[in-house]
Design a protein around this motif. Structure first.
Motif, short mmCIF file in Angstrom:
data_model
loop_
_atom_site.label_atom_id
_atom_site.label_comp_id
_atom_site.label_asym_id
_atom_site.label_seq_id
_atom_site.Cartn_x
_atom_site.Cartn_y
_atom_site.Cartn_z
N ASN A 40 0.83 -1.21 0.00
CA ASN A 40 0.00 0.00 0.00
C ASN A 40 0.86 1.26 0.00
N SER A 41 1.93 1.25 0.79
CA SER A 41 2.81 2.41 0.82
C SER A 41 3.50 2.63 -0.53
N LEU A 60 -8.08 9.57 -4.57
CA LEU A 60 -9.00 8.79 -3.75
C LEU A 60 -8.50 7.35 -3.55
N ILE A 61 -7.86 6.79 -4.55
CA ILE A 61 -7.26 5.46 -4.39
C ILE A 61 -6.15 5.51 -3.35
N ALA A 62 -5.32 6.53 -3.39
CA ALA A 62 -4.25 6.68 -2.40
C ALA A 62 -4.83 6.84 -1.00
N ALA A 63 -5.91 7.60 -0.89
CA ALA A 63 -6.55 7.77 0.42
C ALA A 63 -7.12 6.46 0.93
N LEU A 64 -7.70 5.67 0.04
CA LEU A 64 -8.24 4.37 0.43
C LEU A 64 -7.13 3.42 0.87
N LEU A 65 -6.01 3.46 0.19
CA LEU A 65 -4.87 2.62 0.58
C LEU A 65 -4.28 3.06 1.91
#
Length: 177
Positions: A40-41, A60-65
């Motif tokens: 994830n990182s 938004l994908i980065a926030a979800l991860l």
């Protein structure tokens, strides 16, 4: 003074013999924990580095991860400690805190998924208005609200539950007299 020494603990007992397979569970869960954090990182790092990925959907994908990383950080360390300990015990305040963090990040995950679906809806159904609707300012508002709303919603119930637990203990003490 006496109240400082009274701590309520919750004992966790399961159906599986943790002492027999504790090291296997520990190694297995540690590998999963490290994979979650690293993968994830790495994806978040890639999204941050490349300017072409600074679009609302990728943000938004980065926030979800990152949300997934935060949930993992709150769950896995205690789980790993319990696999190696003889008795799985957690204090009541820490249990309430862990439940608060878990449910608030779980709620924020649903809100982030909703924001992602809205982003896809706008990009498909209103492609000409997409740049005006999904401005970076609006994405920031959605991100902040998706993390703050569940936490604020649960804060009141956690405080009420905490006070209820204290009142319950006070009632128990008065019955003993």
């Amino acid at each position: 003074m006496e109240d400082d020494l009274n701590v309520i603990y919750i004992t966790l007992e399961g159906h599986v013999d943790v002492l027999k397979y504790g090291y296997f569970y520990f190694v297995f869960m540690l590998i999963i924990f490290i994979l979650i954090i690293c993968c994830n990182s790495f994806v978040v790092y890639i999204i941050c580095i490349h300017r072409s990925l600074h679009e609302p959907m990728y943000i938004l994908i980065a926030a979800l991860l990152m949300n997934s990383v935060f949930i993992s950080i709150t769950i896995y360390p205690k789980l790993l400690i319990d696999f190696l300990s003889v008795k799985q015990v957690i204090s009541y305040p820490f249990c309430v805190f862990q439940a608060f963090i878990h449910y608030s990040f779980g709620g924020s995950e649903f809100l982030l998924l909703t924001a992602m679906s809205f982003d896809r809806y706008v990009s498909i159904c209103k492609p000409l208005r997409y740049p005006t609707i999904m401005k970076i300012r609006n994405v920031r508002i959605v991100l902040v609200s998706s993390w703050l709303l569940p936490a604020c919603e649960l804060a009141g119930s956690v405080l009420l539950h905490r006070n209820k637990g204290i009142m319950y203990r006070m009632d128990e003490d008065s019955k003993d007299r």
